[in-house]
Design an enzyme around this catalytic site. Sequence first.
Site, PDB file in Angstrom:
ATOM      1  N   ARG A 152      -5.268   6.651  -7.282  1.00  0.00           N
ATOM      2  CA  ARG A 152      -4.918   8.077  -7.220  1.00  0.00           C
ATOM      3  C   ARG A 152      -4.795   8.659  -8.634  1.00  0.00           C
ATOM      4  NH1 ARG A 152       0.155   7.951  -3.148  1.00  0.00           N
ATOM      5  NH2 ARG A 152       0.196  10.163  -3.692  1.00  0.00           N
TER       6      ARG A 152
ATOM      7  N   LEU B  50       0.863  -1.170   0.000  1.00  0.00           N
ATOM      8  CA  LEU B  50       0.000   0.000   0.000  1.00  0.00           C
ATOM      9  C   LEU B  50       0.903   1.224   0.000  1.00  0.00           C
ATOM     10  CD1 LEU B  50      -2.787  -0.747   2.680  1.00  0.00           C
ATOM     11  CD2 LEU B  50      -3.064  -0.729   0.199  1.00  0.00           C
ATOM     12  N   ASP B  51       0.480   2.286  -0.684  1.00  0.00           N
ATOM     13  CA  ASP B  51       1.231   3.539  -0.654  1.00  0.00           C
ATOM     14  C   ASP B  51       1.397   4.016   0.783  1.00  0.00           C
ATOM     15  OD1 ASP B  51       1.217   3.550  -3.401  1.00  0.00           O
ATOM     16  OD2 ASP B  51      -0.387   5.028  -3.583  1.00  0.00           O
ATOM     17  N   ARG B  52       2.464   4.737   1.014  1.00  0.00           N
ATOM     18  CA  ARG B  52       2.721   5.286   2.347  1.00  0.00           C
ATOM     19  C   ARG B  52       1.543   6.121   2.861  1.00  0.00           C
ATOM     20  NH1 ARG B  52       8.359   8.304   3.908  1.00  0.00           N
ATOM     21  NH2 ARG B  52       7.974   8.602   6.123  1.00  0.00           N
TER      22      ARG B  52
ATOM     23  N   THR C   4      -1.611   5.899   2.060  1.00  0.00           N
ATOM     24  CA  THR C   4      -2.872   5.157   2.089  1.00  0.00           C
ATOM     25  C   THR C   4      -2.965   4.323   3.362  1.00  0.00           C
ATOM     26  OG1 THR C   4      -2.817   5.002  -0.329  1.00  0.00           O
ATOM     27  CG2 THR C   4      -4.307   3.512   0.821  1.00  0.00           C
TER      28      THR C   4
END
Length: 236
Positions: free
Chosen positions: A159, A55-57, A59
């Site tokens: 995103r 997961l993105d930082r 998110t």
Amino acid sequence: MTVLELIYQDDALIAVNKPAGLAVHRSKLVGPADEFLIDLLREQVGGTVNLAHRLDRATSGVLLVARSAEVAAALGEQFMGRDVHKQYLAVVRGWPEPEAALIDYPLPGSRDTGPRRDARTRYRRLATVEVPIALGRYPQQRYGMVLAEPETGRFRQIRKHMAHIHHPVIGDCQHGRSDHNRLYKQYFGCHRMLLHAWRVSFAHPLSGAPMRLEAPLDAAFAGVLERFGWALPGIP
């Protein structure tokens, strides 16, 4: 040290409710950080931990971690085979039209100059609000909550896709609108990106039993919903 919220745990796998702003592991894309989720989890539960996905930082939400390399590989096959169903909640600028649609727009990897690969995200608009705050030439601002279901797993896919249809995720510093991001900080005290990996459905890698795991919203995200009079969707 940050204590991680575990939403599921057995001998094969762990599901963590990843906080927004916490990097999952060390990488050139992340840069320097004081803490990494995988290190915190290893300290918290002991034994072997292997990331099954990322997961993105910025998110938050459900992150699956395997207790062995074999289980990580089995989960990885499900992700690669697109057998994992992911549901994200996002607050976006504007009111997406139509209310439900498929965004089919190829995306590059972590390097914008790299080759583009097929990328598809289904979204459904769940709620809308209009707030009486002037910004630019508009006396009021419109925002919406969407359920996003990525069919592929490209880098920052949701995103980029929401930005592509001109409804960027609030708090997205790379692909969003800085003026609206500042508005949320100033008026709503919200300093995080409003994208949350809400639910993940898959087959248990050992038993094959159907699994559906759900990650609660943190106080900042839940506070925005409360402020706007929005409720979590009653989706079976």
